[in-house]
Write an enzyme that holds these catalytic residues in place. Structure first.
Site, PDB file in Angstrom:
ATOM      1  N   THR A 105      14.718  -5.487  -4.648  1.00  0.00           N
ATOM      2  CA  THR A 105      15.693  -5.940  -5.639  1.00  0.00           C
ATOM      3  C   THR A 105      16.840  -6.658  -4.940  1.00  0.00           C
ATOM      4  O   THR A 105      17.396  -6.133  -3.975  1.00  0.00           O
ATOM      5  CB  THR A 105      16.224  -4.737  -6.448  1.00  0.00           C
ATOM      6  OG1 THR A 105      15.135  -4.155  -7.157  1.00  0.00           O
ATOM      7  CG2 THR A 105      17.290  -5.174  -7.439  1.00  0.00           C
ATOM      8  N   GLU A 127      12.847   3.757  -8.752  1.00  0.00           N
ATOM      9  CA  GLU A 127      13.531   4.986  -8.314  1.00  0.00           C
ATOM     10  C   GLU A 127      12.667   6.220  -8.604  1.00  0.00           C
ATOM     11  O   GLU A 127      13.156   7.270  -8.991  1.00  0.00           O
ATOM     12  CB  GLU A 127      14.887   5.088  -9.013  1.00  0.00           C
ATOM     13  CG  GLU A 127      15.906   5.929  -8.283  1.00  0.00           C
ATOM     14  CD  GLU A 127      16.540   5.195  -7.101  1.00  0.00           C
ATOM     15  OE1 GLU A 127      16.156   4.045  -6.817  1.00  0.00           O
ATOM     16  OE2 GLU A 127      17.400   5.804  -6.450  1.00  0.00           O
ATOM     17  N   GLY A 164       0.808  -1.224   0.000  1.00  0.00           N
ATOM     18  CA  GLY A 164       0.000   0.000   0.000  1.00  0.00           C
ATOM     19  C   GLY A 164       0.840   1.273   0.000  1.00  0.00           C
ATOM     20  O   GLY A 164       0.341   2.360   0.215  1.00  0.00           O
ATOM     21  N   ALA A 165       2.136   1.134  -0.215  1.00  0.00           N
ATOM     22  CA  ALA A 165       3.016   2.308  -0.180  1.00  0.00           C
ATOM     23  C   ALA A 165       4.095   2.178  -1.242  1.00  0.00           C
ATOM     24  O   ALA A 165       5.064   1.450  -1.084  1.00  0.00           O
ATOM     25  CB  ALA A 165       3.646   2.463   1.200  1.00  0.00           C
TER      26      ALA A 165
END
Lengths: 359, 423
Positions: free
Chosen positions: B178, B400, B147-148
């Site tokens: 990652t 990113e 949720g973020a």
């Protein structure tokens, strides 16, 4: 090393250019466009800033050395002020820079000092021709050797100040290769009435016909045309960046003032994102232009290709940016009281402006 | 100061070296690794580890340029650092080889970058030394939750201090980590890594309460629950990680353990992004260049020459496309170079950094899409790498900070707006 900061010397010159562009060119731009004329005082003042003079060696009456990088920095700022005004101020370069790039020592000594040492005087150049697929490397205007002369035949268009020019550089195909010839006033070239374009209404532009115009063989500039073409392309790229920046900044300031649904227009992401992309495209084309100019200055092998890429990319960029400039102002953008519609009309022209400026 | 574009010698050397790596260690296995998702190219990993150690531990994956060497002669003018410029070039070249494989370069990745950026000297020593050890070692950053995503203030993972044991007790669920598997799970070929977990120490404080914690590999209560199956960069493992009352030592917190009524901690994390965004942009450029060069090569083999210099009206549609691709590629790369050059010269680069990321995300997707289109049935075929680069490319516009988040950052800078003025 990589570097993205102008030298102190460049900064000093550019500061002066910026002041002139903002205080003089921008202030006069609207009325010049509407009145279809640039005040001579305005153009002369721009000439006195000395951008071209600073790019000409002392031996030929200047006080510096040619630098395409300095040239593009100045061109961007001038165009930020007003494109027609910028082109007018830079017109003598259309004559001087090709002589500097392609001429012999003797030709440089003969033709450059009179232009450089005096007040702004219209010396110009004729490159563009009237065909949809105009190609500077495959000209329809021809030059044929006849004894001690060349005979020029063909038709040029978009020639600034052709009616009053003391002399012009005429580009013509000599055995299929583009070459530059100096044609003095009174050589028999026929100058039309002023032509009318979608933009650049302040700049006097003409068609020029050459029907068997005879020029002395010594007026041929022997040098290779490619570096001159590349210098025209980076000049155009820089001018496009300047017009685009002008459009973005005007739209930005407007959007930060104008209220809509209780907030500023600029506070809407739909508008803010447009401007983020405009800023990004302007900056990326500015850097590509700088790199191309630097490659010209350093004689890099791929300088001509890079200049072509910069000009092509910048022409697309300026169309995109100036279109959005109008869009952000909405209905007001379409009204000639605001400059963004003028920027947009100018923006479309860059795909066809090759040969109207050179650094 | 001057405007110039001469490739610095250290950059040239780095590119030359990594070109060899890309040619010999990456491209030959690129297709195989894509077809066998999550398989580990040990040859590449081992090689990179050894090579980076030999170069003095300057790890391409750690995103941490070496400190400038002190000049022996104090009167000698100090040359500005080119460390970020070198790094951006390294990442561009490795990503030209294979961006998925670049992502599993040992050295700590974003995990190490977080320690480098937010940790104190002691923590840096303690947690980063391992990357120069015998075996290749990984670290990962756990920020995103279901949720973020871009809105990191919505992070639900909690860290509570157990005053009795002086331990942090962390509970939450993280996704899109990652190298999460290589960093946390035991692999005999690899050294012991860690994950950096973002959690709130005070949910009432919003962003000001957000902290990151180093969680050592193998810590009880942490579980890698899933490895995602992705559109591209398939060789890179993207893990889901659950933390169930995980206990970590008090000193593993990066930054201050107390919450002040300011967002400096969060701003620290965001400042990390100013440094890393142009680097991520550089990876996108690498993929774009790979596709662009391949298209030009394949066209040349078919006798299609690109006639630079002609007006658009005289160009074929393919020529126009290729020329437009080149314009995008070159101009985007220059934005990256300027952003990292500014970082090296200690100039604030939030605008340039986000701009380079937006542009790179844009152009790498466009260029790889065009590349597949131009090459027709060949472009779409798995016989060639073009379709793989198309799939690999898209992530550049997402991780990113998505293209939209970065547009927001750029727009705020252009307009002089704060986060509350332009939401």
């Amino acid at each position: 090393m990589y570097g993205f900061t102008p030298t102190d010397e460049q900064k000093m010159l550019i500061d002066t250019v910026v002041r002139y562009a903002k205080n003089d060119l921008r202030a006069a731009g609207h009325d010049a466009e509407e009145g279809k004329a640039l005040p001579q005082k305005l153009v002369s003042k721009g000439w006195e800033v000395g951008v071209l003079q600073a790019s000409i060696p002392e031996a030929y009456g200047g006080f510096g050395e040619r630098s395409a990088v300095t040239g593009v920095l100045a061109a961007e700022e001038l165009a930020f002020g007003d494109l027609a005004g910028a082109l007018a101020v830079m017109v003598p370069s259309l004559f001087v820079t090709p002589v500097l790039l392609m001429g012999s020592e003797e030709q440089k000594g003969q033709w450059i000092p009179p232009v450089i040492e005096g007040d702004w005087t219209p010396y110009t150049a004729a490159l563009v021709e009237k065909s949809f697929d105009f190609d500077p490397s495959a000209l329809k205007t021809t030059a044929v050797k006849e004894g001690d002369s060349y005979i020029l035949n063909g038709a040029k268009t978009y020639v600034p100040y052709a009616d009053s020019a003391k002399a012009m550089v005429v580009y013509a195909s000599l055995d299929g290769v583009t070459k530059a010839f100096i044609v003095e006033a009174g050589s028999g070239a026929v100058v039309s009435e002023r032509i009318k374009l979608m933009g650049l209404n302040a700049l006097p532009l003409f068609d020029v016909k050459f029907e068997g115009v005879k020029v002395p063989a010594s007026n041929l500039l022997e040098g290779d045309f490619a570096p001159a073409l590349a210098a025209m392309r980076v000049a155009n790229a820089a001018l496009a960046v300047g017009v685009a920046k002008a459009s973005l900044e005007y739209a930005r300031d407007y959007a930060k003032e104008r209220e809509v649904f209780g907030v500023k227009v600029a506070q809407k992401q739909a508008i803010a994102f447009m401007m983020a992309e405009m800023a990004m495209e302007i900056e990326s084309m500015r850097l590509l232009t700088w790199e191309a100019a630097w490659k010209l200055d350093t004689g890099a092998q791929d300088a001509a290709i890079e200049a072509y890429l910069a000009a092509t990319g910048a022409a697309d960029m300026v169309m995109m940016v100036t279109d959005r400039g109008v869009q952000i102002l909405g209905g007001h953008g379409y009204i000639r009281d605001h400059p963004v519609e003028k920027f947009m009309r100018e923006g479309r022209g860059f795909a066809s402006f090759t040969g109207l400026a050179i650094v | 100061m001057t405007i110039e574009f001469e490739t610095p010698k250290p950059v040239e050397n780095a590119r030359f070296l990594l070109q060899t790596v890309a040619d010999n260690m990456m491209r030959p296995v690129s297709r195989e690794m894509d077809e066998n998702e999550h398989e580990i190219p040990y040859g590449y990993v081992e090689f990179m580890h050894t090579a980076m150690k030999a170069m003095g531990g300057g790890s391409a994956g750690s995103l941490a340029p070496a400190e400038e060497k002190k000049s022996a002669d104090p009167n000698k003018p100090k040359r500005p650092s080119v460390a970020y410029q070198v790094l951006a070039n390294q990442l561009e070249m490795l990503s030209w080889g294979d961006v998925g494989m670049y992502l599993i370069t040992p050295g700590g990745g974003l995990g190490a970058a977080a320690v480098q950026a937010a940790g104190n000297a002691e923590q840096r020593e303690k947690f980063l030394a391992r990357f120069n050890g015998e075996k290749p070692t990984f670290a990962a950053m756990c920020m995103t939750e279901a949720g973020a995503g871009s809105d990191t203030s919505a992070i639900r993972t909690r860290a509570v201090l157990d005053e009795a044991t002086r331990e942090w007790v962390i509970t939450g669920e993280k996704i899109f980590v990652t190298a999460g598997d290589k960093s946390f799970n035991e692999h005999p070929e690899f050294g012991k890594g860690f994950i950096v977990v973002w959690a709130s120490i005070d949910p009432t404080a919003g962003r000001a309460g957000m902290r990151s914690f180093v969680v050592e590999a193998g810590t009880p209560g942490v579980k890698v629950t899933k490895l995602e199956h992705k559109m591209g960069i398939r060789v890179s493992d993207t893990a889901s990680i659950t933390l169930d009352a995980v206990r970590v030592p008090f000193e593993n917190i990066l930054g201050s353990p107390t919450v002040e009524k300011s967002t400096t901690g969060f701003k620290g994390a965001m400042a990390t992004f100013d440094a890393t965004r142009p680097l991520v942009a550089a990876t996108g450029i690498g993929v774009a260049r790979a596709a662009f060069e391949e298209v030009k090569k394949m066209l040349a083999e078919q006798g299609v020459e690109i006639r630079y210099g002609l007006p658009r009206q005289k160009l074929s549609s393919i020529e126009r496309d290729v020329i437009d691709m080149e314009i995008m590629l070159k101009s985007a790369w220059l934005l990256v170079l300027k952003a990292v050059w500014m970082a090296d010269n200690k100039q604030p680069n939030a605008l340039e950094s986000s701009m380079s990321k937006v542009k790179s995300g844009d152009i790498v997707t466009k260029i790889t899409q065009k590349a597949v289109e131009i090459m027709g049935p060949l472009g779409y075929s798995r016989e060639y790498l073009l379709e793989k680069w198309f799939r690999d490319a898209k992530i550049t516009d997402i991780y990113e900070g998505t293209g939209q988040i970065n547009r927001l950052v750029v727009a705020r800078q252009v307009l002089g707006y704060s986060g509350s003025e332009l939401r």
